[in-house]
Design an enzyme around this catalytic site. Structure first.
Site, short mmCIF file in Angstrom:
data_model
loop_
_atom_site.label_atom_id
_atom_site.label_comp_id
_atom_site.label_asym_id
_atom_site.label_seq_id
_atom_site.Cartn_x
_atom_site.Cartn_y
_atom_site.Cartn_z
N ASP A 183 4.65 0.48 -1.94
CA ASP A 183 5.70 1.49 -1.88
C ASP A 183 6.18 1.57 -0.44
O ASP A 183 5.40 1.81 0.48
CB ASP A 183 5.13 2.84 -2.33
CG ASP A 183 6.20 3.92 -2.32
OD1 ASP A 183 7.22 3.73 -3.01
OD2 ASP A 183 6.01 4.95 -1.66
N GLU A 266 9.23 -2.62 -4.99
CA GLU A 266 10.25 -1.89 -5.72
C GLU A 266 11.60 -2.22 -5.08
O GLU A 266 11.71 -2.29 -3.87
CB GLU A 266 9.99 -0.39 -5.62
CG GLU A 266 10.87 0.42 -6.52
CD GLU A 266 10.51 1.91 -6.42
OE1 GLU A 266 10.68 2.61 -7.42
OE2 GLU A 266 10.08 2.36 -5.35
N ASP A 348 2.63 8.65 -2.40
CA ASP A 348 2.99 7.26 -2.12
C ASP A 348 2.03 6.27 -2.77
O ASP A 348 2.43 5.24 -3.29
CB ASP A 348 3.05 7.02 -0.61
CG ASP A 348 4.09 7.91 0.06
OD1 ASP A 348 5.09 8.25 -0.61
OD2 ASP A 348 3.90 8.27 1.24
#
Ligand SMILES: [Zn+2]
Length: 382
Positions: A183, A266, A348
């Site tokens: 992340d 991502e 996170d």
């Protein structure tokens, strides 16, 4: 696969002059060919190479004969590649970020000239460049194989580099774990699904100096010597930041890719976030993009799998332990206890775990087939 190996070198005063002349010629050849292409349509390498040969016989361009012809032809080859990427990006053949039209080269940007086999050779510790002579790079690491080309670069801070293209074998390293989800954020650069965290280096001090000099630059008269000096000072500071960032991103991506078989990131909508023009933010965003490119390239190098999941996946809205959906969380909420299973989750780390799950197929990536946008970098940043 191909890889680039860069080395710094310090040319003699005479070589600096010859290189400046060469860079100028390469720039003119590119700009002439580009102007012609923009006036009508891109005529192709062969036509442009023929007119280059003809133009060398005219009085206006006869000084092009003073430099090696190899980098001039390479300049046209590079224009061909630039146009090919642009056309393929236009008709959707090329994946990834959009490629714009080739642009005119400026005297104040980085300068470069590329030599292929016929224009350079390695002579022991020295590198011979046609019509420039022998230069002595600082061999910070050994070349793994015979280079197919070398590009001479002079950056905005007046540093000189040789960039060799060499063929390399994929690296064989056993991965410690199967997969990892990452992340990316502003506060902490990367939070990993295994709980590891990595913070960006602090650029605040350099940032402050740049802003100070930019104010100074704005007040200095155009084309003055002092203004030029400030411009170089600013470029040097930008280089410092870029070097620190590059080093950080290289170390982090190498560690991650060498330790894991599958790397999941991502997708990020950078252009949407780009509205904030603060430099520190822009730097972290630039960092995300570069980090992704590095991870992807190194995954090839290490024989790993690199995956990107849709940014529409609700990775921060779902419990990574039980799959319970909390719904949207305010950005200020950094940790919480899952209402369903009672697990204490860090925001996170939970997102990173979900990214890993979606990327490895443990959880359905529902929107992937519909929206497969790639992370793009705002062109204004350049
Ligand atoms: Zn839960």
């Amino acid at each position: 696969m191909k890889a680039g190996y860069n080395y710094r070198f310090y040319p003699t005063d005479q070589q600096k002059l010859s290189l400046a002349q060469l860079f100028g010629c390469v720039r003119v050849v590119w700009n002439d060919a580009l102007a012609r292409s923009k006036a009508g349509k891109y005529p192709g390498y062969n036509v442009l190479a023929k007119s280059l040969t003809l133009s060398k016989k005219t009085e206006e361009r006869q000084w092009l004969n003073d430099v090696s012809s190899v980098p001039l032809q390479q300049s046209l080859k590079q224009l061909e590649i630039a146009y090919k990427s642009y056309f393929e990006s236009l008709n959707g053949k090329r994946k990834g970020k959009r490629v714009g039209q080739p642009r005119f080269k400026k005297k104040t940007n980085n300068q470069s000239a590329t030599f292929v086999k016929s224009g350079f050779s390695l002579k022991g510790k020295a590198v011979y460049l046609a019509k420039i002579g022998n230069v002595n790079p600082i061999w910070s690491r050994e070349l793994p194989s015979d280079p197919s080309s070398v590009t001479v670069i002079k950056d905005c801070a007046n540093r000189y580099f040789l960039s060799f293209v060499v063929e390399i074998e994929p690296i064989q390293v056993d991965a410690k774990s199967q997969s990892i989800g990452i992340d990316l954020g502003i506060k902490t650069f990367a939070v990993m699904s295994n709980g590891d965290r990595s913070s960006s280096p602090n650029y605040k001090e350099l940032d402050r100096k740049i802003r100070f000099l930019q104010n100074k630059l704005a007040r200095q008269p155009k084309d003055s010597k002092r203004r030029n000096k400030t411009r170089i000072q600013i470029a040097k500071l930008h280089n410092r930041i870029a070097d620190i960032r590059k080093d950080f991103l290289h170390k982090l991506s190498t560690k991650i890719v060498s330790e894991n078989k599958v790397i999941v990131l991502e997708d990020l909508n950078l252009s949407g976030m780009m509205k904030n023009r603060k430099l520190s933010r822009a730097i972290s965003q630039q960092g995300w993009y570069d980090f992704r490119v590095l991870c992807e390239a190194k995954s090839d190098k290490f024989g790993r799998e690199f995956r990107v999941i849709s940014r529409w996946e609700p990775t921060s809205q779902t419990c990574s332990d039980c799959g319970f959906k909390w719904g949207k969380l305010d950005l200020s909420i950094r940790e919480l206890i899952c209402l369903n299973c009672g697990t204490h989750q860090d925001r996170d780390e939970n997102a990173a775990k979900n990214i890993q799950k979606v990327g490895t197929g443990h959880c359905h990536d529902s929107k992937r087939t519909r929206i497969d946008r790639k992370t793009t970098k705002d062109s204004k940043l350049k």
